[in-house]
Design a protein around this motif. Sequence first.
Motif, mmCIF file in Angstrom:
data_model
loop_
_atom_site.group_PDB
_atom_site.id
_atom_site.type_symbol
_atom_site.label_atom_id
_atom_site.label_comp_id
_atom_site.label_asym_id
_atom_site.label_seq_id
_atom_site.Cartn_x
_atom_site.Cartn_y
_atom_site.Cartn_z
ATOM 1 N N ALA A 199 -11.017 -8.755 9.937
ATOM 2 C CA ALA A 199 -10.885 -8.719 8.485
ATOM 3 C C ALA A 199 -10.668 -7.290 8.027
ATOM 4 C CB ALA A 199 -12.124 -9.312 7.823
ATOM 5 N N VAL A 200 -9.893 -7.164 6.953
ATOM 6 C CA VAL A 200 -9.645 -5.852 6.344
ATOM 7 C C VAL A 200 -9.860 -5.986 4.850
ATOM 8 C CG1 VAL A 200 -7.990 -5.191 8.127
ATOM 9 C CG2 VAL A 200 -7.183 -6.334 6.061
ATOM 10 N N PRO A 201 -10.113 -4.897 4.143
ATOM 11 C CA PRO A 201 -10.262 -4.949 2.690
ATOM 12 C C PRO A 201 -8.967 -5.411 2.018
ATOM 13 C CG PRO A 201 -11.217 -2.946 3.558
ATOM 14 C CD PRO A 201 -10.468 -3.573 4.683
ATOM 15 N N LEU A 202 -9.098 -6.050 0.867
ATOM 16 C CA LEU A 202 -7.942 -6.581 0.147
ATOM 17 C C LEU A 202 -6.980 -5.466 -0.269
ATOM 18 C CD1 LEU A 202 -9.670 -9.216 -2.164
ATOM 19 C CD2 LEU A 202 -8.237 -9.682 -0.191
ATOM 20 N N GLN A 203 -7.521 -4.292 -0.644
ATOM 21 C CA GLN A 203 -6.652 -3.242 -1.165
ATOM 22 C C GLN A 203 -5.759 -2.616 -0.095
ATOM 23 O OE1 GLN A 203 -9.917 -3.304 -1.353
ATOM 24 N NE2 GLN A 203 -10.914 -1.320 -0.949
ATOM 25 N N ALA A 204 -5.997 -2.965 1.180
ATOM 26 C CA ALA A 204 -5.162 -2.412 2.246
ATOM 27 C C ALA A 204 -3.860 -3.198 2.424
ATOM 28 C CB ALA A 204 -5.939 -2.377 3.553
ATOM 29 N N ILE A 205 -3.759 -4.412 1.786
ATOM 30 C CA ILE A 205 -2.607 -5.281 1.982
ATOM 31 C C ILE A 205 -1.476 -4.853 1.060
ATOM 32 C CG2 ILE A 205 -1.809 -7.661 1.964
ATOM 33 C CD1 ILE A 205 -3.895 -7.057 4.073
ATOM 34 N N VAL A 206 -0.234 -4.797 1.619
ATOM 35 C CA VAL A 206 0.970 -4.464 0.859
ATOM 36 C C VAL A 206 1.883 -5.689 0.888
ATOM 37 C CG1 VAL A 206 2.961 -2.936 0.652
ATOM 38 C CG2 VAL A 206 0.778 -2.037 1.509
ATOM 39 N N GLY A 207 2.493 -6.041 -0.236
ATOM 40 C CA GLY A 207 3.431 -7.157 -0.279
ATOM 41 C C GLY A 207 3.118 -8.093 -1.421
ATOM 42 N N GLY A 208 4.132 -8.880 -1.804
ATOM 43 C CA GLY A 208 3.973 -9.803 -2.922
ATOM 44 C C GLY A 208 3.868 -11.246 -2.467
ATOM 45 N N ALA A 209 3.695 -12.141 -3.434
ATOM 46 C CA ALA A 209 3.537 -13.556 -3.142
ATOM 47 C C ALA A 209 4.783 -14.154 -2.532
ATOM 48 C CB ALA A 209 3.178 -14.317 -4.431
ATOM 49 N N ASP A 210 5.958 -13.540 -2.812
ATOM 50 C CA ASP A 210 7.202 -14.068 -2.255
ATOM 51 C C ASP A 210 7.253 -13.914 -0.746
ATOM 52 O OD1 ASP A 210 7.193 -11.344 -2.561
ATOM 53 O OD2 ASP A 210 9.377 -11.203 -2.797
ATOM 54 N N MET A 211 6.367 -13.104 -0.182
ATOM 55 C CA MET A 211 6.348 -12.892 1.268
ATOM 56 C C MET A 211 5.496 -13.930 1.990
ATOM 57 S SD MET A 211 5.970 -8.725 1.356
ATOM 58 C CE MET A 211 6.039 -8.679 3.128
ATOM 59 N N VAL A 267 2.433 -15.693 3.743
ATOM 60 C CA VAL A 267 1.307 -15.159 4.504
ATOM 61 C C VAL A 267 1.714 -13.923 5.312
ATOM 62 C CG1 VAL A 267 0.156 -17.382 4.647
ATOM 63 C CG2 VAL A 267 1.805 -16.737 6.407
ATOM 64 N N LYS A 268 2.972 -13.591 5.327
ATOM 65 C CA LYS A 268 3.443 -12.402 6.041
ATOM 66 C C LYS A 268 3.383 -11.204 5.110
ATOM 67 C CE LYS A 268 4.583 -14.589 9.852
ATOM 68 N NZ LYS A 268 3.869 -14.348 11.122
ATOM 69 N N ARG A 269 2.494 -10.233 5.394
ATOM 70 C CA ARG A 269 2.364 -9.037 4.576
ATOM 71 C C ARG A 269 2.447 -7.802 5.480
ATOM 72 N NH1 ARG A 269 0.031 -10.743 -0.345
ATOM 73 N NH2 ARG A 269 0.579 -12.944 -0.555
ATOM 74 N N LYS A 270 2.167 -6.653 4.864
ATOM 75 C CA LYS A 270 2.249 -5.378 5.602
ATOM 76 C C LYS A 270 0.991 -4.559 5.366
ATOM 77 C CE LYS A 270 7.316 -5.048 5.378
ATOM 78 N NZ LYS A 270 7.520 -5.203 6.841
ATOM 79 N N VAL A 271 0.666 -3.729 6.368
ATOM 80 C CA VAL A 271 -0.408 -2.738 6.254
ATOM 81 C C VAL A 271 0.066 -1.462 6.952
ATOM 82 C CG1 VAL A 271 -2.273 -4.448 6.179
ATOM 83 C CG2 VAL A 271 -1.523 -3.518 8.380
ATOM 84 N N PHE A 272 -0.604 -0.371 6.625
ATOM 85 C CA PHE A 272 -0.328 0.904 7.295
ATOM 86 C C PHE A 272 -1.489 1.209 8.231
ATOM 87 C CE2 PHE A 272 2.532 1.330 3.718
ATOM 88 C CZ PHE A 272 3.654 1.916 4.304
ATOM 89 N N VAL A 273 -1.157 1.485 9.488
ATOM 90 C CA VAL A 273 -2.153 1.773 10.512
ATOM 91 C C VAL A 273 -1.984 3.225 10.963
ATOM 92 C CG1 VAL A 273 -3.030 1.144 12.802
ATOM 93 C CG2 VAL A 273 -2.107 -0.628 11.274
ATOM 94 N N LYS A 274 -3.120 3.953 11.026
ATOM 95 C CA LYS A 274 -3.091 5.353 11.472
ATOM 96 C C LYS A 274 -2.925 5.409 12.993
ATOM 97 C CE LYS A 274 -5.710 9.666 11.477
ATOM 98 N NZ LYS A 274 -6.978 10.332 11.108
ATOM 99 N N THR A 275 -1.943 6.208 13.425
ATOM 100 C CA THR A 275 -1.683 6.408 14.862
ATOM 101 C C THR A 275 -1.729 7.908 15.167
ATOM 102 O OG1 THR A 275 0.716 6.564 14.554
ATOM 103 C CG2 THR A 275 -0.228 4.337 14.889
#
Length: 593
Positions: free
Chosen positions: A469-481, A483-491
């Motif tokens: 699980a991740v916090p809600l504010q980490a999710i990027v993307g709209g309803a048109d996407m 269940v497929k959304r985006k997040v940024f991961v530190k590498t």
Amino acid sequence: MLLHTVKRENLNITVTEKGTIESADNRDVVCKVRAGSKGFATSINWVIDDGSKVKKDQLLMLLDDSALQDQHRTQKILVDTALSAKVTADKQYEITVKEGERAVAEQENAVLVAQIDLEKYLGLSFDPAQTPLAAAVGMPAALSESGGFRQQLDDLTGQVRLAEGDLEQSRERAAWADRMVKMKYMSPAQSQAERSKMESSLEKLRGLQTQRSLLIAYDRKKALADLKSKVDNAQRMLDQKTLEAEANRVKADIDRKTKSSILNNEAEKLKDIEDQIHECRISAPQDGMVVYFKNESNRFGGTPQNLIEQGAQVKEGQKLLRIPNLDRMQVNTKVHEAMVSRIKGDVRVATNLVDTLQVGLLANPDPFSRLVSQKEDFQQDLRDQFRHKEYYTASRGQRASVRVDAMPAVQLNAHVRSVAGVASQTDSFMSDVKVYQTLVLIEGRVDGLKPDMTAEVSIHVDGIKEVLAVPLQAIVGGADMGVKRKVFVKTPIGHDERDVTLGLYNEKMVEVRDGLAEGDEVVLNPKVLLGDAKTKTRDADDKGGGSKGGDGKGAAPGEDGGKKGGGDPSKKKGGGMKGGGPGGPGGGGGPPG
């Protein structure tokens, strides 16, 4: 740069919806006056104020009964007329029965007299051993010592014997006279006179013998045929009188029953009118508070119709008032179709108590009890009396908590009572949204709760354990996407944009089903990386839609939560004050980011 380390944790899910307080034990007051030709049953002459506290049997409403009173007077005249006709028919039936009995008795007496005349004439004792005389005259039996025919035969036989004696005496005198003439003691004239007497006696004997022979050969048969005919005709007339008496009795009985049926029908009509007049006085079925009935369209903003007020017209079967039991209250809410399959209510099992009682009453040997048990009013009273015992709860529904707007500081314990099996229609401009009526029962008595208060219900749906699980504010993307959304991961070389598949979520965390691994660090404020113009996150969603959207808890992302929250799903903006979920049914249409 704010980061969050992905790890496995338990995700508790709740469904929060707005609803309306109502009683779980309502007694509806329905108009039972039948509708007239114009479609309306009657009008309201007087009604108690909405919200009034009442006791059982207290007067609630008076309906106009003037037309029913006119019908009652007219029907009373018809009942009296039918009663008079019925009494007359009953008496006429008795008269007809007596007349028939008298006619039959008279004819039975006539048959008896004819049989006596026949027996009197015959006076026969049928004996197989016939006498020579009976055989000689063709009689089928021996003559008895009595009987009209026997008397006639004996009389003629006696006369014949007397005539034979007279003839023998006349012969002797004629012979004596002849001797006296020869001896010159008598004149020839005297001898001729004696001979004439002898011839007269001979003729008399011959006449009596002929008369006796005719009696035996012909007169007997004639008299016997006449007497037998009289007996047969009397018997036929007896049968005719019996049939006539029965026909007249049946006719009078049918007329009596017809008049009785007419009286019963008219009396039932009179009783029905009296019952209708009684229904114009509406009393409280139980203690409680008066609530003017409002249907679902009125409750959720529809056009008001069938208002309850003095002078308003009402229809047959229309619900007028509702008397709620304030000791048992519940919340009437609606759950989006995306979550309705996860909501579980009470499992109730029927006891069939009322049906068993009705069968027992029908088996009662008392006919009056059986008749009363078949009355519709009695059956309804029986169901009202045992309505709390017709079912028992095998298992309780899911836990819930309730906050009432009028008492914001108080949280009430509750559980889901029932979930509708079919969808209900919401407001017209949201008619494409499918929601299901859900009743949440508040546990215990709560002072101050009144029907139609606004409440917020949080239903505790069973959560999922040990998921990423991740916090809600980490999710990027709209309803048109979806269940497929985006997040940024530190590498080690910077920040990598990854595609993720989301699952269930609550007001803080969302399940990640694919795209991340345990230990990854996700960026909590992706706006820093993308900029405001290209980012759709929870902060951006909070600007959308209405002021009282749902929170979208528990729904799968991409389920177009903008509809329920009041936002515009086509613009991917959030639902409102509680919007911000990733496209669930409760609130935001756009994903947090």
